[in-house]
Design a protein around this motif. Sequence first.
Motif, PDB file in Angstrom:
ATOM      1  N   UNK A 146       0.834  -1.221   0.000  1.00 50.15           N
ATOM      2  CA  UNK A 146       0.000   0.000   0.000  1.00 50.15           C
ATOM      3  C   UNK A 146       0.853   1.249   0.000  1.00 50.15           C
ATOM      4  N   UNK A 147       1.948   1.240   0.789  1.00 46.18           N
ATOM      5  CA  UNK A 147       2.833   2.420   0.853  1.00 46.18           C
ATOM      6  C   UNK A 147       3.471   2.657  -0.503  1.00 46.18           C
ATOM      7  N   UNK A 148       3.921   1.574  -1.148  1.00 47.93           N
ATOM      8  CA  UNK A 148       4.553   1.725  -2.468  1.00 47.93           C
ATOM      9  C   UNK A 148       3.556   2.262  -3.472  1.00 47.93           C
ATOM     10  N   UNK A 149       2.308   1.786  -3.381  1.00 48.63           N
ATOM     11  CA  UNK A 149       1.286   2.261  -4.319  1.00 48.63           C
ATOM     12  C   UNK A 149       1.003   3.747  -4.114  1.00 48.63           C
ATOM     13  N   UNK A 150       0.927   4.195  -2.860  1.00 44.39           N
ATOM     14  CA  UNK A 150       0.649   5.606  -2.575  1.00 44.39           C
ATOM     15  C   UNK A 150       1.779   6.498  -3.083  1.00 44.39           C
ATOM     16  N   UNK A 151       3.015   6.091  -2.908  1.00 46.96           N
ATOM     17  CA  UNK A 151       4.143   6.901  -3.385  1.00 46.96           C
ATOM     18  C   UNK A 151       4.156   6.988  -4.910  1.00 46.96           C
ATOM     19  N   UNK A 152       3.705   5.945  -5.535  1.00 51.09           N
ATOM     20  CA  UNK A 152       3.693   5.953  -6.999  1.00 51.09           C
ATOM     21  C   UNK A 152       2.671   6.933  -7.558  1.00 51.09           C
ATOM     22  N   UNK A 153       1.658   7.324  -6.786  1.00 46.35           N
ATOM     23  CA  UNK A 153       0.614   8.240  -7.277  1.00 46.35           C
ATOM     24  C   UNK A 153       0.952   9.732  -7.070  1.00 46.35           C
ATOM     25  N   UNK A 154       2.028  10.002  -6.298  1.00 47.40           N
ATOM     26  CA  UNK A 154       2.400  11.426  -6.077  1.00 47.40           C
ATOM     27  C   UNK A 154       2.869  12.071  -7.381  1.00 47.40           C
ATOM     28  N   UNK A 155       2.554  13.323  -7.579  1.00 46.38           N
ATOM     29  CA  UNK A 155       2.990  14.031  -8.800  1.00 46.38           C
ATOM     30  C   UNK A 155       4.494  14.224  -8.787  1.00 46.38           C
ATOM     31  N   UNK A 156       5.078  14.163  -9.944  1.00 45.61           N
ATOM     32  CA  UNK A 156       6.529  14.348 -10.065  1.00 45.61           C
ATOM     33  C   UNK A 156       6.885  15.792  -9.735  1.00 45.61           C
ATOM     34  N   UNK A 157       8.022  16.021  -9.080  1.00 45.37           N
ATOM     35  CA  UNK A 157       8.491  17.358  -8.694  1.00 45.37           C
ATOM     36  C   UNK A 157       9.027  18.077  -9.926  1.00 45.37           C
TER      37      UNK A 157
END
Length: 639
Positions: free
Chosen positions: A628-639
């Motif tokens: 779940x943590x890996x999935x959430x990080x993958x959805x963050x917008x790129x900087x």
Amino acid sequence: MAARGACLLVLLAVTIYTDAISLSNVLSVEDQVRFKQTFYNAMPFKDLETAGYAVFSLKLLKAEVPPTQDVCKFTKDNVDSSSVMSVFFASAISKYLENCKLPAITVAEATLSDAVKEGTDMLTLFYAVTAQNFLGFKVDTGEVIKAVKAAINSDEDSILGAAYAMLIAARLPKGSDVSFITEMIEDTVAQADEVDNSYLQFEAGLYATSKVVYATYALSEFLGKAPAITEEQVIKFANYLLTRKHVQSVKDTCALLYALDKLGNNPFHVPVVFQLYGSPVVSDDKKMVKVRVTNVMDRAFGKMTVTGTSAEDTEGTTVLSNKVFTAGPDDYELNFMTSKPGPGVYTINISAKPHKEDKRLLGTTGGQVKVKVVTKVNVEDVELSVVDKEQNIKSKTLSVKYPTAISSVIEADHHQKVVMKFSLKSVASGELFTPHQAFVRLTNQKTKQEIFFVAEPEPSKVFKFDLDVGATAKDSFASLSGKYKMDLIVGDAVIQNPFEWNVGVLSLTFGEDASKPSKDKETMYSRRPEIEHMFRVPEKRPPKAVSTAFTFIIFLPLVIMLIVWMKVGANLSNFPFSVGAIVFHLGLGAIFVLYYGFFVSLNMFTTLKILAVIGGLTFLGGNSLLSNIAARRGKRPAM
């Protein structure tokens, strides 16, 4: 040299051939009575096939069909005119039984005629042609030959097919061209398997072998021409057939009987059997060796001159040469003891020459019979001594004659030896004799324990029994002093009077008295103290104050962490309230609690069982949380 070598090869070939054609077994009168009983036991018949085989055989044995069942009525009631096999057996029974005429069967004639055509198998053709012959129906020879050729081509390797083809040819009119069937004899015989250089048989077994032998001679007799089969092959076939004379089934017994009867009486080859008549044991009381010269059906030939060409013992020593047997009413006899043979087993080679020349006879020079010459023996020169081992001086010497026993007790101790010498002589020849078995048995008069020793012959053939009392005390006598009955036991296959002789009584004294068991022997089998397994005593736990203080020290970092979080202001907003996260954190907490339980009261085995369950759930929860943590990080917008 070349000529001598050729002569040796010829001699060797003749010797091998003579051995190969030797016969020593027959279908005896007793065997033939047993065969009759086999056929009688099949009654009342349940089918025409069994009835047919039994009736054929009983007539061949010249025995009456018992009135257990009206076989003729049974045949008429059960014949099926539409079945070739049924008509065959019914017609054969009608032919062999007197006053049993089948009614005119028009349907049967048509059934048989329709079967004689190309495409019909060989067995059905045999049934059809033979039944036509028995019933007097017309046989279309040309059609039969065409049908047989077609059947042969369709099944070229069939042994039984070849035999039935020969039997069909023997039912055709004289002058019919059956040369293609006659030529099959040699090829068929060549397919037989040879066993131990003494037997010939076909892979299909007894029935096929019997049929081929019978059919070969039936066809040859019909054509008046000797079959293409060697004399050695004839003997080997006969050897095989005679080994199967204890067969049980009606069908196989009938086939075997017909084959042996044909070998016993045909115009071409008749094997000669030399067999012992009476006991094979010969002695001065019973000097005659009797033999019979018969065919395989145990029927004697006419007057013959029977000669014992030689007789050899097991070591190859010849004791007889060209002795003529005296003719008796049913046998020929020879006084074997005139050649003064020693005790042993002898092979007598026999030849026979008929007074009236008979070229059919095979194996007239290859006969062999085995006899056993036995003799009575006497025990002589018996001497019993007690000898001092160190000085080798006889302290006592006694003589005794068989069959009396020494009246006094013979005493010997562990410093002495008991020595007995004796000779065995043949009563007939007076020569020294060495038997296979010569034992001295010592029996304790109190315990009845028996100890056996072998009496060994010396080069002079004088036997010696040497008992070292001290050396044999422990192993043979268990050091048990006392009186021992002494027996001499002599036996051999060629001794007429084997005996067991009580020589006397020995009083043996050993160094250690085994009558009273030693302390070691008393305790050897006594009950031992029970062994209880002791586990390692666990180490003492530390005082309660120490363990309590240690526990607080362990939890102190956790308390400090919570205080610091409260001062700093811990941010719990990112905690994922999912099933996986909750299971993982609860599992970690439960593991810590389990460790505490193990420290306080649980043992290792219980702890591992509980840890396997908690650890498994924690692993699954942690895996879900990380996903779940890996999935959430993958959805963050790129900087």
